[in-house]
Design a protein around this motif. Structure first.
Motif, PDB file in Angstrom:
ATOM      1  N   LEU A   1      -3.352 105.386  31.561  1.00 31.15           N
ATOM      2  CA  LEU A   1      -2.374 104.684  32.409  1.00 31.15           C
ATOM      3  C   LEU A   1      -2.047 103.323  31.810  1.00 31.15           C
ATOM      4  N   LYS A   2      -3.050 102.691  31.242  1.00 31.20           N
ATOM      5  CA  LYS A   2      -2.859 101.371  30.639  1.00 31.20           C
ATOM      6  C   LYS A   2      -1.852 101.448  29.491  1.00 31.20           C
ATOM      7  N   THR A   3      -1.936 102.483  28.692  1.00 32.57           N
ATOM      8  CA  THR A   3      -0.999 102.659  27.574  1.00 32.57           C
ATOM      9  C   THR A   3       0.421 102.851  28.097  1.00 32.57           C
ATOM     10  N   VAL A   4       0.575 103.650  29.148  1.00 33.84           N
ATOM     11  CA  VAL A   4       1.903 103.876  29.722  1.00 33.84           C
ATOM     12  C   VAL A   4       2.451 102.556  30.250  1.00 33.84           C
ATOM     13  N   TYR A   5       1.599 101.827  30.958  1.00 33.65           N
ATOM     14  CA  TYR A   5       1.993 100.551  31.537  1.00 33.65           C
ATOM     15  C   TYR A   5       2.441  99.582  30.434  1.00 33.65           C
ATOM     16  N   GLN A   6       1.640  99.464  29.389  1.00 32.92           N
ATOM     17  CA  GLN A   6       1.936  98.538  28.291  1.00 32.92           C
ATOM     18  C   GLN A   6       3.219  98.937  27.573  1.00 32.92           C
ATOM     19  N   THR A   7       3.382 100.235  27.333  1.00 35.85           N
ATOM     20  CA  THR A   7       4.562 100.721  26.610  1.00 35.85           C
ATOM     21  C   THR A   7       5.831 100.474  27.420  1.00 35.85           C
ATOM     22  N   VAL A   8       5.753 100.755  28.713  1.00 30.81           N
ATOM     23  CA  VAL A   8       6.912 100.554  29.585  1.00 30.81           C
ATOM     24  C   VAL A   8       7.292  99.064  29.612  1.00 30.81           C
ATOM     25  N   HIS A   9       6.284  98.194  29.631  1.00 28.50           N
ATOM     26  CA  HIS A   9       6.583  96.767  29.646  1.00 28.50           C
ATOM     27  C   HIS A   9       7.137  96.281  28.310  1.00 28.50           C
ATOM     28  N   ASP A  10       6.644  96.852  27.211  1.00 26.37           N
ATOM     29  CA  ASP A  10       7.222  96.527  25.896  1.00 26.37           C
ATOM     30  C   ASP A  10       8.690  96.949  25.851  1.00 26.37           C
ATOM     31  N   LEU A  11       8.969  98.145  26.375  1.00 28.84           N
ATOM     32  CA  LEU A  11      10.352  98.647  26.403  1.00 28.84           C
ATOM     33  C   LEU A  11      11.232  97.752  27.269  1.00 28.84           C
ATOM     34  N   ALA A  12      10.689  97.288  28.386  1.00 28.35           N
ATOM     35  CA  ALA A  12      11.452  96.413  29.277  1.00 28.35           C
ATOM     36  C   ALA A  12      11.727  95.069  28.598  1.00 28.35           C
ATOM     37  N   ASP A  13      10.727  94.538  27.868  1.00 28.87           N
ATOM     38  CA  ASP A  13      10.914  93.273  27.149  1.00 28.87           C
ATOM     39  C   ASP A  13      12.026  93.387  26.114  1.00 28.87           C
TER      40      ASP A  13
ATOM     41  N   GLN B   1       4.893 107.694  21.369  1.00 25.01           N
ATOM     42  CA  GLN B   1       6.046 108.559  21.110  1.00 25.01           C
ATOM     43  C   GLN B   1       6.195 109.634  22.187  1.00 25.01           C
ATOM     44  N   CYS B   2       5.056 110.062  22.712  1.00 23.86           N
ATOM     45  CA  CYS B   2       5.081 111.023  23.809  1.00 23.86           C
ATOM     46  C   CYS B   2       5.719 110.379  25.051  1.00 23.86           C
ATOM     47  N   ILE B   3       5.414 109.113  25.286  1.00 22.20           N
ATOM     48  CA  ILE B   3       6.006 108.389  26.422  1.00 22.20           C
ATOM     49  C   ILE B   3       7.523 108.244  26.216  1.00 22.20           C
ATOM     50  N   PHE B   4       7.939 107.913  24.990  1.00 18.17           N
ATOM     51  CA  PHE B   4       9.376 107.798  24.693  1.00 18.17           C
ATOM     52  C   PHE B   4      10.079 109.113  25.048  1.00 18.17           C
ATOM     53  N   ARG B   5       9.471 110.216  24.615  1.00 16.23           N
ATOM     54  CA  ARG B   5      10.100 111.527  24.831  1.00 16.23           C
ATOM     55  C   ARG B   5      10.253 111.840  26.316  1.00 16.23           C
ATOM     56  N   HIS B   6       9.234 111.453  27.080  1.00 17.26           N
ATOM     57  CA  HIS B   6       9.300 111.763  28.510  1.00 17.26           C
ATOM     58  C   HIS B   6      10.293 110.868  29.250  1.00 17.26           C
ATOM     59  N   LEU B   7      10.514 109.674  28.732  1.00 12.91           N
ATOM     60  CA  LEU B   7      11.473 108.775  29.388  1.00 12.91           C
ATOM     61  C   LEU B   7      12.917 109.116  29.020  1.00 12.91           C
ATOM     62  N   TRP B   8      13.082 109.684  27.836  1.00  7.80           N
ATOM     63  CA  TRP B   8      14.418 109.977  27.314  1.00  7.80           C
ATOM     64  C   TRP B   8      15.136 110.963  28.244  1.00  7.80           C
ATOM     65  N   GLY B   9      16.244 110.544  28.810  1.00  2.64           N
ATOM     66  CA  GLY B   9      17.016 111.418  29.675  1.00  2.64           C
ATOM     67  C   GLY B   9      16.438 111.596  31.068  1.00  2.64           C
ATOM     68  N   ASP B  10      15.363 110.870  31.374  1.00  9.34           N
ATOM     69  CA  ASP B  10      14.777 110.972  32.717  1.00  9.34           C
ATOM     70  C   ASP B  10      15.570 110.082  33.671  1.00  9.34           C
ATOM     71  N   ASP B  11      16.251 110.713  34.630  1.00  9.27           N
ATOM     72  CA  ASP B  11      17.041 109.905  35.566  1.00  9.27           C
ATOM     73  C   ASP B  11      16.380 109.858  36.948  1.00  9.27           C
ATOM     74  N   SER B  12      15.075 110.169  37.006  1.00 10.63           N
ATOM     75  CA  SER B  12      14.395 110.199  38.309  1.00 10.63           C
ATOM     76  C   SER B  12      13.817 108.840  38.695  1.00 10.63           C
ATOM     77  N   HIS B  13      13.940 107.845  37.797  1.00 10.41           N
ATOM     78  CA  HIS B  13      13.375 106.521  38.063  1.00 10.41           C
ATOM     79  C   HIS B  13      11.904 106.629  38.458  1.00 10.41           C
ATOM     80  N   PRO B  14      11.072 107.188  37.560  1.00 13.59           N
ATOM     81  CA  PRO B  14       9.668 107.405  37.930  1.00 13.59           C
ATOM     82  C   PRO B  14       8.895 106.091  38.081  1.00 13.59           C
ATOM     83  N   THR B  15       7.841 106.147  38.876  1.00 12.27           N
ATOM     84  CA  THR B  15       6.880 105.043  38.868  1.00 12.27           C
ATOM     85  C   THR B  15       6.082 105.177  37.575  1.00 12.27           C
ATOM     86  N   VAL B  16       5.371 104.114  37.208  1.00 15.15           N
ATOM     87  CA  VAL B  16       4.539 104.183  36.008  1.00 15.15           C
ATOM     88  C   VAL B  16       3.480 105.279  36.187  1.00 15.15           C
ATOM     89  N   GLU B  17       2.967 105.417  37.408  1.00  8.14           N
ATOM     90  CA  GLU B  17       1.938 106.431  37.687  1.00  8.14           C
ATOM     91  C   GLU B  17       2.505 107.851  37.531  1.00  8.14           C
TER      92      GLU B  17
END
Ligand SMILES: [Zn+2]
Ligand SMILES: [Zn+2]
Length: 143
Positions: free
Chosen positions: A54-66, A23-39
Motif C-alpha cells: 500500500l505504501k508503494t501505491v501511495y508513494q507512486t500516486v503522490h509522485d504522479l500527482a506532483d 509500472q504495474c500501478i501505471f498500467r492499472h491507472l491508465w484508462g481507469d475512470d472510476s476515480h479509485p481510492t488509493v486502497e
C-alpha cells in the motif's frame, strides 16, 4: 495521464526509480475512470502483483500527482480519490450513497458568477459536482 510507457520514461528523467511494481500501478491507472481510492487501486494492483505494498501505491500516486499526471481529489465522499484524467477540465457526478464518481464533460456554457459576486476575484477554472444517487443506489432507494 501519459501512457504507462511514457510515464516510465518520465520517471527516469525525473531521477525516480522505476520498478515493475510502479509500472504495474501505471498500467492499472491508465484508462481507469472510476476515480479509485488509493486502497481500491492497491487491491486491483495486488491481484496482479502480490508484492506491491500500500505504501508503494501511495508513494507512486503522490509522485504522479506532483508531476501533474493525476489529480488527487476530495469530492466529499470521505476518501481521497485518484483521477488519472488530469489533462481535461471536467465536472463530476458524485453518488452521495456509494461514493461512485463519474466524469462529465464541461458543457459549452460555463456557469457564470452572479454579477457583484466576483468582487475583484479573478477566476481561473470552474468545477461543478453534481450530487445525487447513481443508478444502482437509486433503484435500491425506490424499493
Ligand atoms: Zn451509488
Ligand atoms: Zn474525474
Amino acid at each position: 495521464m501519459r501512457t504507462p510507457e511514457a510515464l516510465t520514461d518520465r520517471f527516469r528523467e525525473e531521477g525516480l526509480r522505476v520498478t515493475p511494481q510502479r509500472q504495474c500501478i501505471f498500467r492499472h491507472l491508465w484508462g481507469d475512470d472510476s476515480h479509485p481510492t488509493v486502497e481500491a487501486l492497491h487491491e486491483r494492483v495486488r491481484d496482479e502483483m502480490s508484492t506491491v505494498s500500500l505504501k508503494t501505491v501511495y508513494q507512486t500516486v503522490h509522485d504522479l500527482a506532483d508531476m501533474g499526471e493525476v489529480r488527487l481529489i476530495d469530492l466529499g465522499t470521505g476518501t481521497q480519490r485518484v483521477d488519472p484524467n488530469a489533462e481535461e477540465t471536467h465536472h463530476h457526478l458524485v453518488c452521495v450513497r456509494c461514493g461512485m464518481i463519474r466524469d462529465v464533460p464541461v458543457p459549452e456554457e460555463v456557469p457564470r458568477l452572479p454579477s457583484g459576486a466576483r468582487r475583484g476575484f479573478s477566476v481561473d477554472s470552474v468545477e461543478v459536482n453534481y450530487r445525487g444517487l447513481c443508478d444502482a443506489c437509486a433503484s435500491v432507494a425506490d424499493d
